[in-house]
Write an enzyme that holds these catalytic residues in place. Sequence first.
Site, PDB file in Angstrom:
ATOM      1  N   HIS A  77       0.791  -1.114   0.157  1.00 12.32           N
ATOM      2  CA  HIS A  77       0.113   0.180  -0.136  1.00 12.32           C
ATOM      3  C   HIS A  77       0.748   1.289   0.124  1.00 12.32           C
ATOM      4  O   HIS A  77       2.136   1.302   0.338  1.00 12.32           O
ATOM      5  CB  HIS A  77      -1.020  -0.143   1.227  1.00 12.32           C
ATOM      6  CG  HIS A  77      -0.325  -0.020   2.519  1.00 12.32           C
ATOM      7  ND1 HIS A  77       0.272   1.032   3.147  1.00 12.32           N
ATOM      8  CD2 HIS A  77       0.313  -1.056   3.416  1.00 12.32           C
ATOM      9  CE1 HIS A  77       1.013   0.875   3.964  1.00 12.32           C
ATOM     10  NE2 HIS A  77       0.789  -0.432   4.507  1.00 12.32           N
ATOM     11  N   GLU A 173      -2.185  -7.093   7.323  1.00  7.87           N
ATOM     12  CA  GLU A 173      -0.639  -6.757   8.113  1.00  7.87           C
ATOM     13  C   GLU A 173      -0.540  -7.647   9.554  1.00  7.87           C
ATOM     14  O   GLU A 173      -1.680  -8.264  10.082  1.00  7.87           O
ATOM     15  CB  GLU A 173      -0.729  -5.317   8.363  1.00  7.87           C
ATOM     16  CG  GLU A 173       0.810  -4.877   8.982  1.00  7.87           C
ATOM     17  CD  GLU A 173       2.061  -5.163   8.401  1.00  7.87           C
ATOM     18  OE1 GLU A 173       2.204  -6.520   7.878  1.00  7.87           O
ATOM     19  OE2 GLU A 173       2.662  -4.582   7.874  1.00  7.87           O
TER      20      GLU A 173
END
Length: 315
Positions: A77, A173
């Site tokens: 990202h 994550e």
Amino acid sequence: MQQFLTLGALWTLFNVATTISLPKYSSSQTYFAQSDPNIPVSQVDDTNNFGLKSQYSWDDVVSNLASNEKLFFLQRHGQGWHNVAPSNFSRVDWNCYWAEQSGRDGVVWEDAELTPKGVQQIQNLHQRIKDTPDFPQPEKFFVSPLRRTLQTWNITWNGLPHKTPLIKEFAREIYGIDSESKRHNKTFIHNYVPSFEFESGFTEQDENWSPDKSESDQHCDYRAAVLLQDIFNDSPDEKVISVVLHSGIIYCLLDVVGHRYFPMATGGAIPVVIAIENYNTDYPLNDAWDTFKDWCPNPPASISGTATSTATGSA
């Protein structure tokens, strides 16, 4: 079928097992400079054709994939507010207090969104893909459920050939303790990206995140192996796969497939040829979780910018 377990189920499993058997994976060192151990990391120019060596074309890569191989386009990202917020605090204040908060002074890093710089990073990546001759268009798209990755997917692939992305819980994550790793509920995510699809079994609430424990690198490797198994099972005929995710899980994926460490800046991407082998290996889970004490071994007497005293336990 995905080995998709909630935190509670995982705890039950770990009480009776210290290893889990899953497929063994490997990666090719042939086509990309990032993957070649003979090329120093400092000399890799991944801005040029995403690191594809000059003697190969993208067609060479895809047409020579074995039946058990796929070309993965692993994308991190863009810069999120959780990436910049720690610079405003000492390391100990961040780890021991601020990372667990939702934000400060109007800046929200819980399930953080992209900063303006992060948006620009992904717009630049979109243009790089668009300008790359013969770029191999992914045939399947997967994405983490966190807001910064959902934004990143939209900015990257809207306006380029794509198919509906599938939100994968295990693409998230490394999770636990810090608020940036906690996802919103399924209803919120659906309203946030209504055109995206959810994998089967995706729960309404975030049942994996805990304020008291964070998954270790060992557990992250296990999760990366499960994620790869899912993707290979879900994509029997597709050869080119896009996954938008995070630095921590990317490093675990690279570790699991035997790829060397390669640093990934926000907004970066790395192509990797990954093979699933026809035999299993054991993934250890005897040290699956870190505690808050691992994050904050020496709590300060007070936290800057607050009236918090760790000595008295007030918050």
